[in-house]
Design an enzyme around this catalytic site. Sequence first.
Site, PDB file in Angstrom:
ATOM      1  N   ASP A 190      13.052  22.117 -33.017  1.00 38.35           N
ATOM      2  CA  ASP A 190      14.074  21.260 -32.952  1.00 38.35           C
ATOM      3  C   ASP A 190      15.515  20.801 -33.354  1.00 38.35           C
ATOM      4  OD1 ASP A 190      14.630  22.399 -35.576  1.00 38.35           O
ATOM      5  OD2 ASP A 190      14.686  20.171 -36.831  1.00 38.35           O
ATOM      6  N   ASP A 237      16.580  26.374 -29.936  1.00 41.49           N
ATOM      7  CA  ASP A 237      15.472  26.304 -29.818  1.00 41.49           C
ATOM      8  C   ASP A 237      14.963  25.712 -27.902  1.00 41.49           C
ATOM      9  OD1 ASP A 237      13.879  26.925 -31.996  1.00 41.49           O
ATOM     10  OD2 ASP A 237      13.823  24.837 -32.645  1.00 41.49           O
ATOM     11  N   CYS A 253       3.597   1.682   2.632  1.00 38.69           N
ATOM     12  CA  CYS A 253       4.235   0.761   2.715  1.00 38.69           C
ATOM     13  C   CYS A 253       5.659   1.968   1.452  1.00 38.69           C
ATOM     14  CB  CYS A 253       4.943   0.000   1.594  1.00 38.69           C
ATOM     15  SG  CYS A 253       3.614  -1.812   2.462  1.00 38.69           S
ATOM     16  N   ASP A 271       9.111  26.401 -33.226  1.00 43.00           N
ATOM     17  CA  ASP A 271       9.723  26.757 -34.427  1.00 43.00           C
ATOM     18  C   ASP A 271       9.327  26.793 -35.949  1.00 43.00           C
ATOM     19  OD1 ASP A 271      13.001  27.447 -35.850  1.00 43.00           O
ATOM     20  OD2 ASP A 271      12.549  25.200 -35.335  1.00 43.00           O
ATOM     21  N   CYS A 294       0.894  -1.107   0.286  1.00 40.07           N
ATOM     22  CA  CYS A 294       0.089  -0.559   0.264  1.00 40.07           C
ATOM     23  C   CYS A 294       1.018   1.409   0.112  1.00 40.07           C
ATOM     24  CB  CYS A 294      -0.916   0.365   1.204  1.00 40.07           C
ATOM     25  SG  CYS A 294       0.298   0.156   2.906  1.00 40.07           S
TER      26      CYS A 294
END
Length: 738
Positions: free
Chosen positions: A632, A636, A16, A434, A13
């Site tokens: 990419d 950026d 724990c 971009d 649970c």
Amino acid sequence: MTTIQLSIADMDCASCVNNIQRDVGKLPGVHHIVVNFATNKAEVMFDEQKISSESIVDFIKKSGYTATILREPGSTESMPHEHMHHEDHAAHAQAESEKDVQKKLFKALFGLTISIILIAFDFVLVLPYEGVLSFLLTLCLLAYTAREFFLKGIPAFFLRGRPNMDTLVALGVSSAFLYSTYNVFFAHAGTMESHATYFMDAALISTFIMFGRYLEARSKGEASSAVRKLLHMGAKVAHKVVSGDIQDVPTHTLQVSDLLLVKPGEKIPVDGMITDGSASIDESMITGESLPVEKTVGSKVIGATLNTTTAFTMRAEHVGKETVLAQMARMVEKAQMSRAPIQKLVDLISNYFVWGVVLIALVTFGAWYTTTGDFSMALITTVAVLIIACPCALGLATPISIVVGTGKGAQMGILLKNAETLEKMHKITAICFDKTGTITEGKPRVTDMELWGAENDMLQLVASLERQSEHPLAQAVVRYALEKNVSFLAASKATALPGRGIAGTVGTQSVVVGSADLLQEKNISIDQNTLKDAKRFAKEGKTILHAAVNTTYQGFLALQDTEKHNAHHAIKALHARGIKTIMMTGDNPDVAQTIAANVGIPTVHAVITPDGKLALIKQLQAEGEYVAMVGDGINDAPALATAQVGIAMGTGTDIAVETGDIVLVQGDLFKAVEAIELSKATLRNIQQNLFWAFLYNVIGIPIAALGLLNPALSAIAMAFSSISVVLNALRLRRWTMN
């Protein structure tokens, strides 16, 4: 700092999880620990100078849990084929998990057998010394089926003062068993009969809970199978070309630059580039797209994807842990180990939940016994309260949805780096894009060249300098020079000027290539007629690169890129969801406006530097927008890091991919829309789980306290609550965007 990953068994649970995190986190040298209840794993960051991994494992074992190291310190850096070792660890962990599931099933079946006999004693058979026989049978059941409840629950409560789910079960079962034992051996001494025994209830409670844990463990295994499936996708054998001969070798022995033959119907062994032949590649296992992709000489191919048509030869470019597949597995695993912000509320509640249930149970016993004077009724009602409480459902509600959601994302070609991203995506109100490589294919080509003097000489100077840059426009110029059979000269002092161009020395000559603004900064004048010609090309959506040698203008090149096939569809889908779209590009305004108009983006910021992109995102945030950035390139990265959500194209540079919160494996723009919808679906799933878990306890505990629920039925209801949460999370595996 060193990081290890552990497999932790015997967690039942949220208590724990919290106990392990709290205790291990206090050890000297431990910097950070996160435990995931849904995957039964933990990640620990620690100082090897102060504590060893073995000491951490031993400490966890002494706390009552079984810990095994899945990834050794430094393995990611030191193992050349770490993915193979990772696969071995994953297989070992899976085997251990399956063994644990089988053990739970055997315990449940044993408990069921005993329970059926005890039911027969109560309702069918009439035997001498029935109470003694019931006592002995129940004792056997508790010693085997319910053994773990006592071994973990009792010490946690009485020795460490940290009760958990096992504590509640152990208290409930032992209360029923001890009271029944007293009645059999002492309350009616001489007759050896019991007028009030609950052996059958103790047996049924243990059996139902163990059956529940068996089903829960099986379901959790299905939910966390994403990484295992990714690792199993890869090819095991490759056809290596050596001096014209074909050798079959294990994939993990391949090296960069090896030549490989890939036959029709086979999986591509590693990432690389086709050097001879062509084929139609099914990339659905990586990108989620069902349509095959046509590949020719020079095309990149991804390991684990399927060659559906003709044989081809490829050169290995990424092997071992550097392949897309291995990186995907690592990202998914990392995301599944992370914790969503909403989990903090659950952690806070679960810290006090079990104590609260124990207190309610004591109040229930006192109220019933004081009111009725019936000890037996007071006891059995108290047992029902202890058994029906379910911290398991609370503990599973969030992590199980995160595990399934991130796994589903990986199948779709959407890599989510952490759980927090899943929780943030649905809040997005504005997305900045971009242009090159994001909205466009990022594969521009030179369409026109107006260079003075000997064209090839000028092209040689320009291309030699551009070869020092990774920018898509620069690479297009280099490809064009190669097509023209132009040789390259040595270049030095190359300085990239983000958003504007590049400057440097080629041979003994100073060369500048870039925008008109860059040349103006360098005090290089451009003829007005030439500018008119350049603008004419720009209005056609072409990018203009002006060139100067030794501060003298030498003409320009026009390059054209094409929009991605589904860019317009993606932008339209975002607008339909009320999300603003903005394009930010270093390109000139004419090109930017043309591309933006083609895909449907209304707001354009052209000739913008990386700092300008950063400032624009901050401005949008100051205006109250929840901003995502899609890009990419290296330029950026600052914007990706500043936006609330950074979405990196998997086809981009490493630094962009590392900075982003989400990676779109194949750079498919529509995947950004799918990521937003997946975020909404996952968060909705978490909310459903939490609602059910809270509602269950809020309604179930009072009903049990009022004496309206038998303990055996409480056990069934408790088991069902956890299973229902897992099954609800598993629905995400079948999720598709409407």
